[in-house]
Scaffold this motif. Structure first.
Motif, PDB file in Angstrom:
ATOM      1  N   ILE A   1     -12.439  10.148  -4.541  1.00 41.85           N
ATOM      2  CA  ILE A   1     -13.789   9.887  -4.052  1.00 41.85           C
ATOM      3  C   ILE A   1     -13.867   8.535  -3.347  1.00 41.85           C
ATOM      4  CG2 ILE A   1     -16.199   9.625  -4.750  1.00 41.85           C
ATOM      5  CD1 ILE A   1     -15.534  11.563  -7.087  1.00 41.85           C
ATOM      6  N   GLY A   2     -13.235   7.520  -3.937  1.00 42.61           N
ATOM      7  CA  GLY A   2     -13.275   6.199  -3.323  1.00 42.61           C
ATOM      8  C   GLY A   2     -12.594   6.140  -1.974  1.00 42.61           C
ATOM      9  N   SER A   3     -11.482   6.855  -1.827  1.00 39.82           N
ATOM     10  CA  SER A   3     -10.742   6.835  -0.559  1.00 39.82           C
ATOM     11  C   SER A   3     -11.222   7.905   0.408  1.00 39.82           C
ATOM     12  CB  SER A   3      -9.251   7.037  -0.821  1.00 39.82           C
ATOM     13  OG  SER A   3      -8.990   8.377  -1.231  1.00 39.82           O
ATOM     14  N   GLY A   4     -11.993   8.859  -0.099  1.00 35.82           N
ATOM     15  CA  GLY A   4     -12.407   9.988   0.743  1.00 35.82           C
ATOM     16  C   GLY A   4     -11.332  11.042   0.895  1.00 35.82           C
ATOM     17  N   ALA A   5     -10.246  10.934   0.119  1.00 36.53           N
ATOM     18  CA  ALA A   5      -9.145  11.886   0.244  1.00 36.53           C
ATOM     19  C   ALA A   5      -9.559  13.300  -0.139  1.00 36.53           C
ATOM     20  CB  ALA A   5      -7.968  11.439  -0.626  1.00 36.53           C
ATOM     21  N   TYR A   6     -10.632  13.437  -0.927  1.00 36.00           N
ATOM     22  CA  TYR A   6     -11.071  14.780  -1.312  1.00 36.00           C
ATOM     23  C   TYR A   6     -11.465  15.618  -0.094  1.00 36.00           C
ATOM     24  CZ  TYR A   6     -16.031  13.634  -0.563  1.00 36.00           C
ATOM     25  OH  TYR A   6     -17.234  13.295  -0.015  1.00 36.00           O
ATOM     26  N   LEU A   7     -11.810  14.961   1.005  1.00 31.79           N
ATOM     27  CA  LEU A   7     -12.176  15.674   2.221  1.00 31.79           C
ATOM     28  C   LEU A   7     -10.984  16.387   2.846  1.00 31.79           C
ATOM     29  CD1 LEU A   7     -14.544  12.979   3.751  1.00 31.79           C
ATOM     30  CD2 LEU A   7     -15.205  15.129   2.642  1.00 31.79           C
ATOM     31  N   ASN A   8      -9.771  16.061   2.392  1.00 32.77           N
ATOM     32  CA  ASN A   8      -8.588  16.776   2.867  1.00 32.77           C
ATOM     33  C   ASN A   8      -8.489  18.173   2.251  1.00 32.77           C
ATOM     34  OD1 ASN A   8      -7.717  14.569   4.417  1.00 32.77           O
ATOM     35  ND2 ASN A   8      -6.691  13.652   2.652  1.00 32.77           N
ATOM     36  N   TRP A   9      -9.326  18.445   1.253  1.00 40.31           N
ATOM     37  CA  TRP A   9      -9.405  19.771   0.653  1.00 40.31           C
ATOM     38  C   TRP A   9     -10.714  20.417   1.095  1.00 40.31           C
ATOM     39  CZ3 TRP A   9      -6.396  16.101  -1.325  1.00 40.31           C
ATOM     40  CH2 TRP A   9      -5.182  16.478  -1.930  1.00 40.31           C
ATOM     41  N   PRO A  10     -10.725  21.733   1.288  1.00 41.02           N
ATOM     42  CA  PRO A  10     -11.955  22.395   1.751  1.00 41.02           C
ATOM     43  C   PRO A  10     -13.071  22.320   0.718  1.00 41.02           C
ATOM     44  CG  PRO A  10     -10.306  24.011   1.098  1.00 41.02           C
ATOM     45  CD  PRO A  10      -9.619  22.678   1.099  1.00 41.02           C
ATOM     46  N   ALA A  11     -14.303  22.328   1.209  1.00 35.41           N
ATOM     47  CA  ALA A  11     -15.460  22.351   0.320  1.00 35.41           C
ATOM     48  C   ALA A  11     -15.460  23.647  -0.481  1.00 35.41           C
ATOM     49  CB  ALA A  11     -16.746  22.231   1.129  1.00 35.41           C
ATOM     50  N   ILE A  12     -15.763  23.540  -1.755  1.00 34.76           N
ATOM     51  CA  ILE A  12     -15.723  24.699  -2.648  1.00 34.76           C
ATOM     52  C   ILE A  12     -16.987  24.725  -3.483  1.00 34.76           C
ATOM     53  CG2 ILE A  12     -13.216  25.032  -2.852  1.00 34.76           C
ATOM     54  CD1 ILE A  12     -13.366  23.110  -5.271  1.00 34.76           C
ATOM     55  N   SER A  13     -17.566  25.916  -3.626  1.00 36.66           N
ATOM     56  CA  SER A  13     -18.761  26.030  -4.459  1.00 36.66           C
ATOM     57  C   SER A  13     -18.911  27.421  -5.064  1.00 36.66           C
ATOM     58  CB  SER A  13     -20.023  25.675  -3.656  1.00 36.66           C
ATOM     59  OG  SER A  13     -20.145  26.518  -2.533  1.00 36.66           O
ATOM     60  N   THR A  14     -18.394  28.448  -4.392  1.00 36.03           N
ATOM     61  CA  THR A  14     -18.546  29.807  -4.913  1.00 36.03           C
ATOM     62  C   THR A  14     -17.471  30.086  -5.955  1.00 36.03           C
ATOM     63  OG1 THR A  14     -17.089  30.852  -3.286  1.00 36.03           O
ATOM     64  CG2 THR A  14     -19.400  30.518  -2.653  1.00 36.03           C
ATOM     65  N   PRO A  15     -17.720  31.049  -6.859  1.00 34.42           N
ATOM     66  CA  PRO A  15     -16.701  31.390  -7.871  1.00 34.42           C
ATOM     67  C   PRO A  15     -15.361  31.771  -7.252  1.00 34.42           C
ATOM     68  CG  PRO A  15     -18.804  32.349  -8.477  1.00 34.42           C
ATOM     69  CD  PRO A  15     -18.985  31.775  -7.093  1.00 34.42           C
ATOM     70  N   ASP A  16     -15.394  32.507  -6.142  1.00 35.49           N
ATOM     71  CA  ASP A  16     -14.150  32.914  -5.496  1.00 35.49           C
ATOM     72  C   ASP A  16     -13.385  31.709  -4.971  1.00 35.49           C
ATOM     73  OD1 ASP A  16     -12.367  34.988  -4.289  1.00 35.49           O
ATOM     74  OD2 ASP A  16     -13.079  34.074  -2.428  1.00 35.49           O
ATOM     75  N   GLU A  17     -14.089  30.762  -4.365  1.00 32.07           N
ATOM     76  CA  GLU A  17     -13.436  29.554  -3.857  1.00 32.07           C
ATOM     77  C   GLU A  17     -12.869  28.716  -5.000  1.00 32.07           C
ATOM     78  OE1 GLU A  17     -16.209  28.844   0.144  1.00 32.07           O
ATOM     79  OE2 GLU A  17     -16.733  27.913  -1.775  1.00 32.07           O
ATOM     80  N   LEU A  18     -13.625  28.599  -6.069  1.00 31.96           N
ATOM     81  CA  LEU A  18     -13.147  27.846  -7.227  1.00 31.96           C
ATOM     82  C   LEU A  18     -11.883  28.471  -7.800  1.00 31.96           C
ATOM     83  CD1 LEU A  18     -16.578  27.210  -8.993  1.00 31.96           C
ATOM     84  CD2 LEU A  18     -15.166  25.502  -7.847  1.00 31.96           C
TER      85      LEU A  18
END
Length: 277
Positions: free
Chosen positions: A151-168
């Motif tokens: 979160i501090g480096s913003g490296a999480y943005l290198n992974w796609p946004a996830i929110s649905t059960p299938d994506e998780l």
């Protein structure tokens, strides 16, 4: 390609601290930096080829083992390693990463007719008290370090946004698969082959450079190498001590479980608001 005789590795204490073989081995590790981290494939392939050629003139046994590693790296480099959890990419990446382990193993086992690459799942040895306590420590360290990193480096943005059960579910499976594969390739293949020729600490440094380069392209960027390089060294050291694939996989999966939870929180801040950063 078959070897005329099985290469028997020297005991660790009998391996010289400095040998000419370190040059081609370091070139091979450096090629991974060029190919995966710096995204300079032509220079990387050139250095990779030069490392194998140099090994041929230095030591034929080293040449055979570096050739196996070079083939594995070439197979990996045929795809993009950027995090992508679309179904076609999961299938493609899974196939390619599996082949990068399977091809060196089959060549070693049936062409070279040796057992350099092994996957010791059941060792018959019970985990020590220290080894058992190390597992929750890994979770604690991940809990303290990973949120600040992602979160501090913003490296999480290198992974796609996830929110649905299938994506998780796809992210969970993908993170776990890559974690297991890391140990199969970097530890059971790369480290195992390199330590046949060099003291463990040298082999460990060489594999850690390759390990860190792979993870950089995967998304562990910014100051990620300050975390991934020590982790790779610890995994190599742990494997050398325990001789257990099962144990190092457990360590890695526990750490990756925290990775998964942090990524979920990073993309959905209202979820899992339990992390310090």
């Amino acid at each position: 390609m078959a070897a005329s005789a099985t290469h028997t590795p020297l005991p660790n204490e009998a391996k010289p601290r400095l040998s000419a073989g370190l040059i081609p081995a370091a070139m091979l590790s450096g090629s991974a930096v060029l190919i995966f981290a710096l995204q300079l494939p032509l220079a990387g392939y050139g250095l990779l080829a030069a490392s194998v050629v140099a090994a041929f003139f230095v030591n034929r046994a080293l040449f055979r083992d570096l050739l196996l590693l070079a083939l594995g790296l070439l197979i990996i480099s045929t795809i993009s390693l950027e995090a992508n959890i679309d179904y076609p990419n999961i299938a493609l990446m899974g196939t390619v990463l599996t082949l990068s382990v399977l091809v060196p193993y089959l060549l070693s086992r049936y062409a070279y007719k040796d057992h350099a690459i092994r996957f010791p799942i059941r060792t018959g040895q019970r985990w020590t008290t220290l080894e058992r306590w190390y597992l929750p420590l890994v979770v604690l360290l991940g809990y303290l370090i990973l949120p600040s990193y992602f979160i501090g480096s913003g490296a999480y943005l290198n992974w796609p946004a996830i929110s649905t059960p299938d994506e998780l579910a796809r992210l969970f499976v993908g993170v776990g698969f890559v974690g297991i594969w890391d140990e199969l390739f970097f530890i059971c293949t790369a480290f195992a082959l390199l330590r046949r020729h060099f003291p463990d600490w040298q082999a460990n440094l060489l594999q850690a450079v390759i390990f860190t380069s792979f993870l950089w392209e995967l998304g562990y960027q910014s100051w990620g190498p300050l975390m991934t390089f020590p982790f790779a060294l610890l995994q190599g050291y742990t494997f050398a001590r325990t001789r257990s694939l099962t144990y190092v996989v457990c360590v890695h999966l526990l750490f990756d479980l925290v990775v998964f939870l942090v990524l979920v929180h990073a993309h959905n801040p209202e979820w899992l608001a339990i992390f310090p950063y």
